[in-house]
Design an enzyme around this catalytic site. Structure first.
Site, mmCIF file in Angstrom:
data_model
loop_
_atom_site.group_PDB
_atom_site.id
_atom_site.type_symbol
_atom_site.label_atom_id
_atom_site.label_comp_id
_atom_site.label_asym_id
_atom_site.label_seq_id
_atom_site.Cartn_x
_atom_site.Cartn_y
_atom_site.Cartn_z
ATOM 1 N N ASP A 164 -6.600 -2.341 -7.443
ATOM 2 C CA ASP A 164 -7.475 -3.236 -6.019
ATOM 3 C C ASP A 164 -7.589 -4.366 -6.488
ATOM 4 O OD1 ASP A 164 -8.510 -2.162 -3.382
ATOM 5 O OD2 ASP A 164 -9.957 -3.447 -3.639
ATOM 6 N N ARG A 207 -5.225 11.690 -7.567
ATOM 7 C CA ARG A 207 -6.841 10.881 -7.489
ATOM 8 C C ARG A 207 -7.877 12.050 -8.068
ATOM 9 N NH1 ARG A 207 -10.661 9.162 -4.673
ATOM 10 N NH2 ARG A 207 -11.095 7.381 -3.688
ATOM 11 N N TYR A 227 -15.410 -10.916 0.834
ATOM 12 C CA TYR A 227 -15.815 -9.623 0.736
ATOM 13 C C TYR A 227 -17.529 -9.928 0.536
ATOM 14 C CZ TYR A 227 -12.076 -6.931 1.817
ATOM 15 O OH TYR A 227 -11.196 -6.455 2.461
ATOM 16 N N ARG A 253 -3.151 6.158 -0.270
ATOM 17 C CA ARG A 253 -2.688 6.673 0.709
ATOM 18 C C ARG A 253 -2.205 7.348 1.810
ATOM 19 N NH1 ARG A 253 -5.210 2.881 -0.282
ATOM 20 N NH2 ARG A 253 -5.809 0.454 1.267
ATOM 21 N N ARG A 311 0.668 -0.805 0.410
ATOM 22 C CA ARG A 311 0.062 -0.213 0.082
ATOM 23 C C ARG A 311 0.843 1.030 0.123
ATOM 24 N NH1 ARG A 311 -6.420 -1.011 2.505
ATOM 25 N NH2 ARG A 311 -6.317 -2.866 1.470
HETATM 26 O O1 CP3 Z 1 -0.067 0.480 -3.220
HETATM 27 C C1 CP3 Z 1 -0.811 -0.407 -2.860
HETATM 28 O O2 CP3 Z 1 -0.549 -1.407 -2.633
HETATM 29 C C2 CP3 Z 1 -0.742 -0.499 -4.656
HETATM 30 C C3 CP3 Z 1 -2.700 -0.909 -4.663
HETATM 31 C C4 CP3 Z 1 -3.009 -1.803 -3.682
HETATM 32 C C5 CP3 Z 1 -4.323 -1.300 -3.958
HETATM 33 N N1 CP3 Z 1 -5.175 -2.073 -2.510
HETATM 34 C C6 CP3 Z 1 -5.106 0.096 -3.442
HETATM 35 C C7 CP3 Z 1 -6.275 0.891 -2.527
HETATM 36 C C8 CP3 Z 1 -3.533 -2.598 -2.984
HETATM 37 C C9 CP3 Z 1 -1.903 -4.301 -3.162
HETATM 38 C C10 CP3 Z 1 -4.454 -2.986 -2.660
HETATM 39 C C11 CP3 Z 1 -4.951 -4.831 -2.192
HETATM 40 C C12 CP3 Z 1 -5.748 -4.733 -1.815
HETATM 41 N N2 CP3 Z 1 -7.372 -4.158 -1.779
HETATM 42 C C13 CP3 Z 1 -6.244 -5.422 -0.097
HETATM 43 C C14 CP3 Z 1 -4.606 -6.730 -0.061
HETATM 44 C C15 CP3 Z 1 -4.178 -6.227 0.660
HETATM 45 C C16 CP3 Z 1 -3.749 -6.184 2.133
HETATM 46 O O3 CP3 Z 1 -3.429 -4.662 2.583
HETATM 47 O O4 CP3 Z 1 -4.538 -5.975 3.165
HETATM 48 C C17 CP3 Z 1 -7.136 -5.159 0.381
HETATM 49 C C18 CP3 Z 1 -8.477 -6.291 1.099
HETATM 50 C C19 CP3 Z 1 -8.472 -4.901 -0.236
HETATM 51 C C20 CP3 Z 1 -9.052 -4.228 -0.603
HETATM 52 C C21 CP3 Z 1 -9.550 -3.134 -0.088
HETATM 53 N N3 CP3 Z 1 -9.535 -1.788 -0.630
HETATM 54 C C22 CP3 Z 1 -10.256 -1.861 1.177
HETATM 55 C C23 CP3 Z 1 -10.311 -2.856 2.672
HETATM 56 C C24 CP3 Z 1 -9.870 -0.726 0.915
HETATM 57 C C25 CP3 Z 1 -10.489 0.563 1.556
HETATM 58 C C26 CP3 Z 1 -10.304 0.309 3.229
HETATM 59 C C27 CP3 Z 1 -8.480 1.113 3.290
HETATM 60 O O5 CP3 Z 1 -7.314 0.092 4.017
HETATM 61 O O6 CP3 Z 1 -8.802 2.321 3.051
HETATM 62 C C28 CP3 Z 1 -9.648 -0.523 0.132
HETATM 63 C C29 CP3 Z 1 -9.337 1.252 -1.528
HETATM 64 C C30 CP3 Z 1 -8.126 0.787 -1.643
HETATM 65 N N4 CP3 Z 1 -7.059 -0.206 -2.305
HETATM 66 C C31 CP3 Z 1 -7.869 2.370 -1.758
HETATM 67 C C32 CP3 Z 1 -6.315 1.978 -2.345
HETATM 68 C C33 CP3 Z 1 -4.863 3.453 -1.985
HETATM 69 C C34 CP3 Z 1 -8.366 3.481 -0.610
HETATM 70 C C35 CP3 Z 1 -8.097 4.944 -0.943
HETATM 71 C C36 CP3 Z 1 -9.059 5.277 -2.088
HETATM 72 O O7 CP3 Z 1 -9.549 5.379 -1.972
HETATM 73 O O8 CP3 Z 1 -8.454 5.935 -2.768
#
Ligand code: CP3
Length: 341
Positions: A72, A36, A147, A27, A23
């Site tokens: 994602d 974004r 999910y 972030r 991540r």
């Molecule tokens: O930087 C990176 O790692 C690359 C991009 C990436 C995202 N999601 C972008 C994202 C990756 C590899 C993921 C994987 C992901 N997504 C996982 C597995 C990794 C882990 O952390 O366990 C999971 C479980 C998800 C599902 C998901 N996506 C959730 C639960 C959320 C919201 C909660 C949160 O942590 O913010 C997301 C949204 C998400 N995916 C954002 C980003 C940058 C949030 C920010 C936004 O909306 O701009």
């Protein structure tokens, strides 16, 4: 291309220990918030130029040794119209959760070129632009299923529900079978478009007992890694709270195992003698502390990583949104200087 990440993944000697952060894209970076687009993350990640730029921001800012695609784990499911929505600040939401076998017709086959051409285009742009390896990724079937079954972002519930559905075995197995095919198609397409490594995130699998993991989940993970083995690239596998599963995950066919912050790397190594490298494992919450504490934590991880395995420095889970980017940059510099040969 800088190859420290690839060499360490193969357990080969490197000029310094490579670093990247789960991540790292998005972030905490102000330049991310600026770029974004409004709306959910999907609006930004389906624009190849924007997604490529967001992927590159942490490379410039932190000097990390690998890039991870800005996308994602839910993207293939969103793209096939499985009823998943990404809600800002919340994560994936499924309005009509999957609860029985009749609903599985909502999961049609995934055709990466037609359904997620934007992901492949983003990879093609990045492969030309980057001087570090690009990591592609997918969510593992159990985590995706959590999910779909729970439907909402209340993660504790998702785990409970998913575990409960293990009792409806035909439904659960059919769901995991379908998701396994989707994951394989997604990862193959990313590799063929040019990523140098892939990571399979089974973020929530730690809620299962070793018995249930081995019986219900491991065979699917093995099928995924078996179908990718011929590409001969690093195959990274990662979960959270998996101390009790590591010995099994080490038999999944992954070549690199991601370790969360709960287990010292030296202990993890004893459990997984077959993988070439370990990735991890600084506690992400430590990045919110004073630098002197962060420094101690980083040095401890480096001390624990001595031995007969490659080491890729990372956090034990994703970067927390509150993290100060300067701390991440300082961590990269510290790991590089401490391990320089
Ligand atoms: O930087 C990176 O790692 C690359 C991009 C990436 C995202 N999601 C972008 C994202 C990756 C590899 C993921 C994987 C992901 N997504 C996982 C597995 C990794 C882990 O952390 O366990 C999971 C479980 C998800 C599902 C998901 N996506 C959730 C639960 C959320 C919201 C909660 C949160 O942590 O913010 C997301 C949204 C998400 N995916 C954002 C980003 C940058 C949030 C920010 C936004 O909306 O701009």
């Amino acid at each position: 291309m800088k190859t420290t990440f690839l060499n360490a993944s193969g357990g080969e000697p490197t000029s310094h220990t490579p670093v990247w952060f789960m991540r790292q894209a998005g972030r905490s970076l102000p330049e991310y918030r600026e770029l974004r687009l409004a709306g959910s993350i999907v609006e930004s990640l389906c624009q190849p130029e924007i997604a490529a730029e967001i992927t590159m921001q942490p490379i410039r800012r932190y000097g990390v040794d690998a890039a991870i695609l800005y996308s994602d784990i839910m993207v293939p499911l969103i793209a096939i119209g499985a009823g998943v929505e990404m809600v800002s600040g919340k994560g994936p939401v499924v309005a009509e959760p999957y609860r029985d076998i009749h609903q599985l017709k909502r999961l049609r086959a995934f055709e990466p070129e037609e359904d997620t051409g934007f992901v492949l285009e983003t990879i093609e742009i990045l492969v030309k632009e980057l001087d570090v390896p690009l990591i592609g990724f997918a969510g593992a079937p159990f985590t995706l299923a959590s999910y779909l079954i729970e439907g909402g972002p209340s993660r504790n519930y998702a785990w409970g529900k998913a575990a409960m559905y293990l009792e409806d075995e035909p439904f659960f197995q059919a769901l995991l079978d379908k998701l396994t095919d989707i994951v394989i198609a997604s990862l193959k397409s990313q590799i063929e478009a040019g990523v140098s490594a892939i990571q399979l995130f089974d973020s929530w699998v730690g809620v299962l007992s070793a018995y249930d993991y081995e019986k219900y989940v491991l065979p699917h993970t093995q099928k995924i890694f078996q179908s990718l083995a011929h590409y001969n690239i690093p195959l990274i596998h990662f979960g959270v709270g998996t101390s009790h599963l590591l010995h099994l995950m080490g038999d999944s066919g992954a070549t690199v195992l991601g370790i969360d912050w709960r287990v010292p790397l030296s202990e993890a190594r004893k459990l997984v003698p077959n993988v070439a490298a370990l990735q991890g494992n600084l506690d992400p919450t430590l990045c919110l502390a004073e630098w002197s504490q962060v420094e101690k934590g980083v040095l401890k991880v480096l001390e624990e990583s001595q031995g007969d395995f490659g080491h890729i420095f990372n956090l034990g889970h994703g970067v927390l949104p509150e993290t100060n980017p300067d701390i991440l940059k300082a961590i990269v510099e510290l790991v590089h200087s401490q391990t320089a040969k």
